[in-house]
Design an enzyme around this catalytic site. Structure first.
Site, PDB file in Angstrom:
ATOM      1  CD  GLU A  47      37.646  43.233  53.111  1.00 12.61           C
ATOM      2  OE1 GLU A  47      37.499  43.906  51.983  1.00 12.61           O
ATOM      3  OE2 GLU A  47      38.734  42.698  53.143  1.00 12.61           O
ATOM      4  CG  ASN A  51      33.622  47.606  49.517  1.00 17.63           C
ATOM      5  OD1 ASN A  51      34.933  47.473  48.897  1.00 17.63           O
ATOM      6  ND2 ASN A  51      32.959  46.315  49.743  1.00 17.63           N
ATOM      7  NE  ARG A 105      39.912  47.743  46.826  1.00 17.91           N
ATOM      8  CZ  ARG A 105      40.478  47.632  48.157  1.00 17.91           C
ATOM      9  NH1 ARG A 105      41.532  48.252  48.448  1.00 17.91           N
ATOM     10  NH2 ARG A 105      39.586  46.879  48.913  1.00 17.91           N
TER      11      ARG A 105
HETATM   12  N1  LIG Z   1      29.452  51.013  49.111  1.00 20.35           N
HETATM   13  C1  LIG Z   1      29.708  50.693  47.674  1.00 20.35           C
HETATM   14  N2  LIG Z   1      29.282  51.785  46.625  1.00 20.35           N
HETATM   15  C2  LIG Z   1      29.363  51.440  45.495  1.00 20.35           C
HETATM   16  N3  LIG Z   1      29.917  50.453  44.945  1.00 20.35           N
HETATM   17  C3  LIG Z   1      30.226  49.190  45.868  1.00 20.35           C
HETATM   18  C4  LIG Z   1      30.070  49.507  47.201  1.00 20.35           C
HETATM   19  N4  LIG Z   1      30.792  48.381  47.780  1.00 20.35           N
HETATM   20  C5  LIG Z   1      31.111  47.384  46.684  1.00 20.35           C
HETATM   21  N5  LIG Z   1      30.684  48.081  45.323  1.00 20.35           N
HETATM   22  C6  LIG Z   1      31.100  47.360  44.145  1.00 20.35           C
HETATM   23  O1  LIG Z   1      31.053  46.157  44.441  1.00 20.35           O
HETATM   24  C7  LIG Z   1      32.505  45.854  43.847  1.00 20.35           C
HETATM   25  C8  LIG Z   1      33.051  44.545  44.963  1.00 20.35           C
HETATM   26  O2  LIG Z   1      33.333  44.934  46.060  1.00 20.35           O
HETATM   27  P1  LIG Z   1      34.297  43.903  46.796  1.00 20.35           P
HETATM   28  O3  LIG Z   1      34.166  42.661  46.702  1.00 20.35           O
HETATM   29  O4  LIG Z   1      34.588  44.682  48.106  1.00 20.35           O
HETATM   30  O5  LIG Z   1      35.733  44.148  45.899  1.00 20.35           O
HETATM   31  P2  LIG Z   1      36.717  45.308  45.695  1.00 20.35           P
HETATM   32  O6  LIG Z   1      36.671  46.432  46.787  1.00 20.35           O
HETATM   33  O7  LIG Z   1      38.206  44.765  46.076  1.00 20.35           O
HETATM   34  O8  LIG Z   1      36.439  46.041  44.288  1.00 20.35           O
HETATM   35  C9  LIG Z   1      33.287  46.885  43.946  1.00 20.35           C
HETATM   36  O9  LIG Z   1      34.545  46.899  43.018  1.00 20.35           O
HETATM   37  C10 LIG Z   1      32.265  48.130  43.466  1.00 20.35           C
HETATM   38  O10 LIG Z   1      32.101  48.165  42.308  1.00 20.35           O
HETATM   39 MG   LIG Z   2      36.258  46.015  48.721  1.00 22.88          MG
END
Ligand SMILES: Nc1ncnc2c1ncn2[C@@H]1O[C@H](COP(=O)(O)OP(=O)(O)O)[C@@H](O)[C@H]1O
Ligand SMILES: [Mg+2]
Lengths: 141, 128
Positions: A47, A51, A105
């Protein structure tokens, strides 16, 4: 107390999602984890690395840093990117929140990390990048 | 030992992340997945399944997860996306052979609210 650590850097290619989780699982196996503990860690790492690749760097290429540390029976995993960062970390951590619904997502990444690890810390600065720190204490043998 | 084998396979046969096997039982499209369902494989899985749905015109899908040994939240998106696609044609989706760890992710993602799990294919085909 037993201690060990490692650090790995790789480009933000999606092939490295599997690579990263296998490496962490191999590193964690010195603690003789159960299959379940190992699956939990692999999923959480997947995960965080995903991300970094899809949200942190979006379609650009950057470097993902993965650090692991063992202190006694506690594993600490850090995933760092120098990408776009998160404006509102609290909102991002909410279950079902995603900024990329068009990519199908689910917005459950942070929730999975929280559920499968003992602790999750997210430090982020817009324009600078994101650091995710997770820990898990493995059961006594 | 297992890990060495695992890493070896992954990088030697790196292209084969996820394999899909399609089968048809009356009006049901059976989709067997083998491999790891993550963000890397999701795109291809999505395209192949959507093409098959369009090609066959079937709106009832059973996913056989017996060969899936890893899935993260990218998989939730793939399943919900296919559910939405067949839902437009009054279709439905069922799932069989979930491993315990993947079941935990299905539960977290609330997938059992929209998708029914059956113990085996016979039961699924009978009640679905
Ligand atoms: N490393 C990262 N850099 C920038 N934004 C991030 C990062 N990790 C997460 N995010 C933000 O947080 C949101 C939620 O992440 P997550 O719970 O993993 O859901 P998803 O990946 O399904 O969108 C993402 O949609 C993104 O906007
Ligand atoms: Mg994610």
């Amino acid at each position: 107390m037993f201690q060990n650590e490692m650090k790995l850097e790789f480009p933000s290619k999606s092939q490295n999602e599997a690579f990263a989780r296998v490496v962490v699982a191999a590193f964690a196996s010195q603690l003789d984890p159960t299959i379940e503990e190992l699956s939990d860690v692999k999923t959480a790492v997947s995960e965080a690395v995903t991300n970094a690749i899809i949200h942190g760097y979006e379609n650009t290429q950057g470097t993902v840093v993965l650090k692991c540390k063992i202190d006694g029976r506690k594993l600490t995993v850090e995933v760092i990117d120098y990408g776009k960062g998160i404006e509102d970390v609290e909102l991002a951590r909410q279950p079902l929140y995603t900024s990329r619904p068009e990519l199908e997502r689910s917005g459950m990444g942070f929730t999975v990390m929280e559920t499968f690890m003992d602790s999750l810390e997210v430090e982020s600065e817009p324009g600078k990048g994101t650091r995710v720190i997770m820990t898990k204490e493995f059961k006594q043998l | 030992m297992v890990f060495i084998e695992y890493i070896y396979c992954k990088f030697l046969f790196g292209g084969i992340w996820m394999q899909l096997f399609f089968d048809r039982k009356d009006d049901v499209l059976l989709i067997k997945l083998m491999g790891e369902l993550d963000h890397h494989s999701a795109e291809e899985v999505r395209i192949k399944i959507d093409n098959k749905i369009d090609e066959t015109g079937l709106n009832k899908i059973i996913f056989d997860f017996s060969g899936v040994n890893f899935m993260d939240s990218s998989g939730i998106g793939v399943i919900i996306g296919r559910y939405k696609k067949v839902k437009e044609f009054n279709g439905k989706v069922a799932i069989i052979n979930l491993k315990p760890h993947i079941k935990k992710i299905f539960e977290l993602g609330g997938l059992f609210k929209i998708i029914k799990e059956y113990d085996n294919l016979q039961k699924a085909l009978l009640e679905f």
